[in-house]
Every structure is written in C-alpha cells, then in structure tokens.
Design a protein around this motif. Structure first.
Motif, PDB file in Angstrom:
ATOM      1  N   UNK A  33       2.731  16.097 -10.691  1.00  0.00           N
ATOM      2  CA  UNK A  33       3.482  14.848 -10.561  1.00  0.00           C
ATOM      3  C   UNK A  33       4.200  14.786  -9.208  1.00  0.00           C
ATOM      4  N   UNK A  34       4.782  15.936  -8.819  1.00  0.00           N
ATOM      5  CA  UNK A  34       5.496  15.947  -7.543  1.00  0.00           C
ATOM      6  C   UNK A  34       4.564  15.575  -6.388  1.00  0.00           C
ATOM      7  N   UNK A  35       3.361  16.117  -6.382  1.00  0.00           N
ATOM      8  CA  UNK A  35       2.391  15.800  -5.325  1.00  0.00           C
ATOM      9  C   UNK A  35       2.055  14.308  -5.334  1.00  0.00           C
ATOM     10  N   UNK A  36       1.855  13.756  -6.526  1.00  0.00           N
ATOM     11  CA  UNK A  36       1.496  12.346  -6.638  1.00  0.00           C
ATOM     12  C   UNK A  36       2.618  11.445  -6.124  1.00  0.00           C
ATOM     13  N   UNK A  37       3.856  11.888  -6.299  1.00  0.00           N
ATOM     14  CA  UNK A  37       4.993  11.055  -5.893  1.00  0.00           C
ATOM     15  C   UNK A  37       5.389  11.265  -4.429  1.00  0.00           C
ATOM     16  N   UNK A  38       5.125  12.468  -3.905  1.00  0.00           N
ATOM     17  CA  UNK A  38       5.737  12.830  -2.621  1.00  0.00           C
ATOM     18  C   UNK A  38       4.764  13.077  -1.469  1.00  0.00           C
ATOM     19  N   UNK A  39       3.500  13.351  -1.742  1.00  0.00           N
ATOM     20  CA  UNK A  39       2.618  13.770  -0.646  1.00  0.00           C
ATOM     21  C   UNK A  39       2.398  12.681   0.399  1.00  0.00           C
ATOM     22  N   UNK A  84      14.802   9.541  -8.298  1.00  0.00           N
ATOM     23  CA  UNK A  84      15.694   9.965  -7.218  1.00  0.00           C
ATOM     24  C   UNK A  84      15.434  11.407  -6.787  1.00  0.00           C
ATOM     25  N   UNK A  85      14.659  12.138  -7.600  1.00  0.00           N
ATOM     26  CA  UNK A  85      14.312  13.513  -7.225  1.00  0.00           C
ATOM     27  C   UNK A  85      13.083  13.577  -6.310  1.00  0.00           C
ATOM     28  N   UNK A  86      12.420  12.426  -6.120  1.00  0.00           N
ATOM     29  CA  UNK A  86      11.183  12.434  -5.335  1.00  0.00           C
ATOM     30  C   UNK A  86      11.350  11.517  -4.140  1.00  0.00           C
ATOM     31  N   UNK A  87      11.268  12.092  -2.963  1.00  0.00           N
ATOM     32  CA  UNK A  87      11.650  11.325  -1.786  1.00  0.00           C
ATOM     33  C   UNK A  87      10.476  10.738  -1.014  1.00  0.00           C
ATOM     34  N   UNK A  88       9.288  11.247  -1.218  1.00  0.00           N
ATOM     35  CA  UNK A  88       8.183  10.793  -0.386  1.00  0.00           C
ATOM     36  C   UNK A  88       8.382  11.302   1.021  1.00  0.00           C
ATOM     37  N   UNK A  89       7.610  10.780   1.956  1.00  0.00           N
ATOM     38  CA  UNK A  89       7.669  11.268   3.309  1.00  0.00           C
ATOM     39  C   UNK A  89       8.677  10.495   4.132  1.00  0.00           C
ATOM     40  N   UNK A  90       9.749  11.159   4.535  1.00  0.00           N
ATOM     41  CA  UNK A  90      10.753  10.529   5.383  1.00  0.00           C
ATOM     42  C   UNK A  90      10.517  10.999   6.817  1.00  0.00           C
ATOM     43  N   UNK A  91      10.135  10.067   7.683  1.00  0.00           N
ATOM     44  CA  UNK A  91       9.855  10.398   9.074  1.00  0.00           C
ATOM     45  C   UNK A  91      11.137  10.764   9.818  1.00  0.00           C
ATOM     46  N   UNK A  92      10.972  11.465  10.919  1.00  0.00           N
ATOM     47  CA  UNK A  92      12.057  11.799  11.847  1.00  0.00           C
ATOM     48  C   UNK A  92      13.117  12.712  11.246  1.00  0.00           C
ATOM     49  N   UNK A  93      12.778  13.435  10.175  1.00  0.00           N
ATOM     50  CA  UNK A  93      13.742  14.365   9.601  1.00  0.00           C
ATOM     51  C   UNK A  93      13.362  15.788   9.970  1.00  0.00           C
ATOM     52  N   UNK A 148       0.846  -1.197   0.000  1.00  0.00           N
ATOM     53  CA  UNK A 148       0.000   0.000   0.000  1.00  0.00           C
ATOM     54  C   UNK A 148       0.878   1.243   0.000  1.00  0.00           C
ATOM     55  N   UNK A 149       0.325   2.340  -0.506  1.00  0.00           N
ATOM     56  CA  UNK A 149       1.071   3.591  -0.618  1.00  0.00           C
ATOM     57  C   UNK A 149       0.778   4.452   0.598  1.00  0.00           C
ATOM     58  N   UNK A 150       1.775   4.589   1.483  1.00  0.00           N
ATOM     59  CA  UNK A 150       1.545   5.447   2.642  1.00  0.00           C
ATOM     60  C   UNK A 150       2.510   6.620   2.691  1.00  0.00           C
ATOM     61  N   UNK A 151       3.753   6.432   2.275  1.00  0.00           N
ATOM     62  CA  UNK A 151       4.730   7.520   2.341  1.00  0.00           C
ATOM     63  C   UNK A 151       4.861   8.275   1.019  1.00  0.00           C
ATOM     64  N   UNK A 152       4.144   7.866  -0.014  1.00  0.00           N
ATOM     65  CA  UNK A 152       4.257   8.496  -1.333  1.00  0.00           C
ATOM     66  C   UNK A 152       4.914   7.530  -2.310  1.00  0.00           C
ATOM     67  N   UNK A 153       4.381   7.511  -3.538  1.00  0.00           N
ATOM     68  CA  UNK A 153       4.853   6.568  -4.561  1.00  0.00           C
ATOM     69  C   UNK A 153       6.359   6.651  -4.764  1.00  0.00           C
ATOM     70  N   UNK A 154       6.916   7.898  -4.742  1.00  0.00           N
ATOM     71  CA  UNK A 154       8.340   8.087  -5.002  1.00  0.00           C
ATOM     72  C   UNK A 154       9.207   7.295  -4.035  1.00  0.00           C
TER      73      UNK A 154
END
Lengths: 309, 309
Positions: A242-248, A300-309, A208-214
């Motif tokens: 596209x950025x929102x779809x990959x990273x939100x 590699x330009x789209x990171x998705x949600x990285x916790x604890x940063x 499932x997609x929780x942190x973003x497709x990227x």
C-alpha cells in the motif's frame, strides 16, 4: 549508453549549434513541420484553432528523471509522454510542442540522436508536431523541457475541481513500483481513456497521478471533504504494498471522481465495453471530515513525492 | 546577490515544492490568472483565439545568460523579454507563457522571489499572463525556460523568408557591446516597432538580432543573394567597432528587408513619424553574388555567437 563523453569528436561540441540544429531537424523527420509552421524562424505559426486550447510543460532532467541505465530513445519518449499524460487528464488531444534543451557541450552526439529519434517516434504515434525549440549550454548538466499544446475535443474540459462529498474515487491501471519496473518510461499515456471519461457526464473531476496517490489525492479532494480509501481495493503492481502504491509516484494513471448517484456496476460495465484490457478500480469515496472511518487509510501518513526536499 | 546559499534555511529546500508553488503564485500576483486559465491543474486552459497564433521558447541559464552581478529582478525580466523579442520579430502581440524551472535546492529563496517579481512586473507591462509552469531539481544549476504564445495582429505574419535581391536592409537602434553595457538585460523588446513594420507592405522579411548581425544576416538572406553592407552606415553603440556590431550578439534589435522600389527618404520619414526616438539605419542591400563590391564588408569574417563551441 552514457550521456556525456570525454572525446570532443563524439560530442555535440564537434558540430556547434548551427549544424546541430540541421541534424535535429533530420532526426525529427516528419514530426517537425517546415517553417512557418515549424522550426526555422523567430516563432512558429500555429494553425488557427476554434477549440479551447490546453497548455502544459514538463522536463526530463539527468539524474532525476533518467540516468545512464535508460536508453536515450526511451528518455525522448518519456519527455513527451509526461506531458501527454497531463493533456489526457483534461480529456484533451495533443497538437504541437516546443523543446528547450540545456546541455553540456560534451553531451554524446549518438545519445542525443537516439533521444530525438525516440521523441520523434512518440510524436508521430500521438500526432504531435514538434514546431520549435532552443538549445542552451550548461556545465555538467542535461535537461529538456517540453511545452505541449492540446485541444479540448469535448465541450467540457475536466479539471481537478468539481468533486463533491459522496463521489466515488477511481483509478485506472495499477499503482506503485514505477522506478524499479521501468513503468516510469514505458507507460502509455491514457489519452483515449481521458477523452472518453471527459465525455461521461457522471465523471466530475480528473487528474493524472505523477507524485503518488497519497499526495495527488489532495488536489482533487474539496476543502470540506476527506478521501476515504479502501485499502483492499487499491490496485497494486506486482511486489508493491500500500505504501508503494500511495508514495512511489510516476504512475501516470488517471484518478477521477464519479458522482455518488452512479452505481459502480453500471459504470464498470460501460468502462469494460470501451477498455476491456484496462483495469479500473473504485478505490474509495469522498466523505465529510467527521464521517471518516477509523478503519480507513490515514492518508496523512503517505506523502508522495515532494520535490526540492 | 548570489544565486546559491549554503544555509538551508535561506534556500528553496527550506520550503519544499508545495509551499514554494504557493509563494510563486503570490509573487506573480495579477500576472498569474486563477485556474482553469492559470496554474493549479494538469494543464491551463487558454481563451479561444480566432487569430493566427505564434509560439517561441527561450531560456536563461546561470553562467551563460546571467551571473551574480545581475540583479535577480533583471534576470526574470530578461527571460520574458528574450521571448518578447521573438514575438516582436513576427509583428505579433504576446498573450500567455509557461515556465519550466530547473534548480538546485540551495537556490536562495530571496533571489528566486526577486526573479519572479521582476518577471511579473515585466509580464504586467506587456500584458502577458503566466499560466503554468514546472519545477524540477538539479545539482549546482539554475535555468528557466519560458515558452511564450502570441497572436498575429495583422493579416500578414512577417517571417525571415521573403527578402529578394535589390531589397534594402535596415536595423533599429544601435549595435554591439551588449554584455558590457548591460543592454542584454536592460533592452526594451521592439514590440510596437515590429507590429507597425508588419503592417507596411514594403517590408518583406524581418527577424530579431540575438546572435549578432554577422551571423543573423544569413537567415534573412536568400540563397541566391549576398548581403552587401555599408560599413559607415552601421549604427555603433558607444565604444564599439564594426566587429563588435557584427559579432557581440544580444542586441535584440530588428533587422528587416524593404523592397528596393521604396525610396529610403520616404520610408525613413514614415518611420520618424511613428518612432521619432528610435534610430533607424539603412545598413546595406541584397545583391546577387557576382555584384558584391570589393569595398563592402566581407561577412564571412564575422561569425556572431555560435553556441556549443
């Protein structure tokens, strides 16, 4: 509704733990079975299961997964649905849950009641039994962690492993803008879709997609492969790029790999018969590293949600 | 060691979630099986079990269950042992656990490593597999909730229900002073004792003591009965009085009811053969309300630990 109150009389502290637990059982109603199969003892006893079992845990934390703008009944449902989405991603069916609550004694009682009633309504809808829990005290904090058990209803459990170079990549629904649109708590976990996909032999891996497709794509992509996405095929939510779809993140859609030997039209037609109202998109494919086209998205330009940063 | 740091370079924020999860799996070592039976997917798959399963959840919260005075490895072990004590109270054997962590990004990395290494050592000792988890962010807060699964190794699972008027009440070990003595994190969960007790037909009800005997006794006492305690029979820890034994909490000893038809000497001799080093005390009996002697302890004066007050 605000989560905390300054008035002790409106807070959970006005009840204390013993009376609060009695109330919680009342709020949960038929979603909470009686002891020994529910709350009220040191452990709950689960019915014997002869199927492969699944287990997952996800929390909601005040200030991270919700705020005072979200109605508490939605927060309760979101807590369960985040976990349901994980069960869906393995093609399973949910069975039972326990909840660990950590809260400030000045948590508003009315807020907590609505939270549990929302959770209970969601649990009844998806036939989940709330069999146990714990309440602990903390300062200026509210979080609830739910551990969900499920059972595999197909012989095969779909995992993130199993995709290969040449496979097609698919996503259900549309991506991006979850926080602004309210999708992050209004979403419907893809349990029916996940269970059906686990029964299709051409589906080889799923998550499932929780942190973003990227970010999430990396988990389903084998080490020797690269995900080559078709930018124009990404199913964007209204107002999203596209950025929102990959990273939100918080899309709670399914991402899965289908064998390259399966024709897109054939698979799509099978899907539409089952789920005529759910968008399905072939967003790209898995290729070997040297095959990546210059025109494809550089993930590699789209990171998705990285916790604890 | 202090839990939080002001230096980002010493904190979990210096790693971020993805690298932190890699480290956690390394710290857990052999206590964390590989996917699909461990971390790394949306859910963990549990081996099929043909026995009755048990489930319980308990947290450790900074400022409530531990502080900077307690070594982090002890905090990790305590988190698991609190739950093991619940499995022991049903006569079960622990199997698998998941952990939900909620922490400030300025949590010290060295602290967290010691916490997980302590947890892993304890998990290996009691043959518990850590199969999954979640990490969420919060402000100025650290809590970890562990959900533990177990299996019933006897046909009968002992619960808090089943005691009757005329039964004798027993406790293992000694009571009181847990916080000052360090027993609250040094205790050994009574798994062997619980499993053996569940196999003795004359044992009718059991629970573990976490909030203090004065409060916990109510859970094992049927509605039509009263617990009549013999003040002189209470096994007090050094420096503790009756009030401490009844109210301090975190004893993690077993409280159980034995059929009134069983002679104390007979039962005690069976016990001593099995557990020669573990104190066992007959602390009183269950009587009907009008039978309570004036000389017995008035339990209504002892409340035990009431959370959220």
């Amino acid at each position: 509704m605000s989560l905390f109150t300054r008035k002790r009389s409106e807070s959970v502290a006005s009840l204390g733990e013993t009376a609060l637990i009695t109330d919680i059982r009342r709020w949960l109603g038929s979603a909470a079975p009686e002891s020994p199969h529910g709350m009220g003892d040191d452990c709950a006893q689960l019915p014997i299961s002869f199927e492969q079992q699944l287990i997952t845990v996800d929390p909601v934390v005040y200030g991270r997964h919700f705020d005072d703008e979200i109605a508490p009944r939605h927060v309760g449902a979101k807590l369960l649905k985040r976990n349901l989405s994980d069960i869906a991603a393995m093609g399973g069916q949910p069975t039972a849950a326990v909840i660990a609550l950590t809260l400030d004694p000045l948590t508003k009682l009315a807020w907590l009641e609505a939270f549990y009633r929302g959770l209970a309504a969601c649990a009844r809808k998806y036939q989940v039994k709330i069999v146990g829990g714990d309440i602990a005290q903390a300062h200026n904090h509210f979080s609830a962690s739910l551990t969900l058990l499920g059972r595999a209803i197909t012989k095969r459990v779909l995992t993130r492993q199993g995709a290969r170079i040449g496979d097609s990549l698919y996503v259900t629904g549309r991506l991006g803008g979850s926080l602004n649109s309210g999708h992050h708590y209004r979403f419907k976990p893809r349990l029916d879709e996940g269970a059906w996909l686990a029964q299709q032999h051409e589906v080889l891996a799923m998550m499932d997609l929780s942190d973003g497709l990227g970010k999430d794509l990396r988990s389903i992509t084998p080490d020797d492969a690269r995900a080559q996405l078709d930018q124009n095929a990404l199913p964007l939510n209204k107002g999203c790029d596209v950025r929102a779809a990959l990273s939100d993140g918080e899309d709670y859609e399914l991402l899965f790999a289908v064998s390259g030997r399966t024709k897109h039209e054939t698979f799509l037609s099978k899907w539409r018969q089952q789920f005529p109202r759910v968008t399905l998109s072939r967003i790209g494919e898995l290729v070997s590293a040297h095959e990546v086209k210059d025109s494809s998205l550089n993930l590699e330009c789209y990171f998705g949600y990285e916790h604890l940063r």
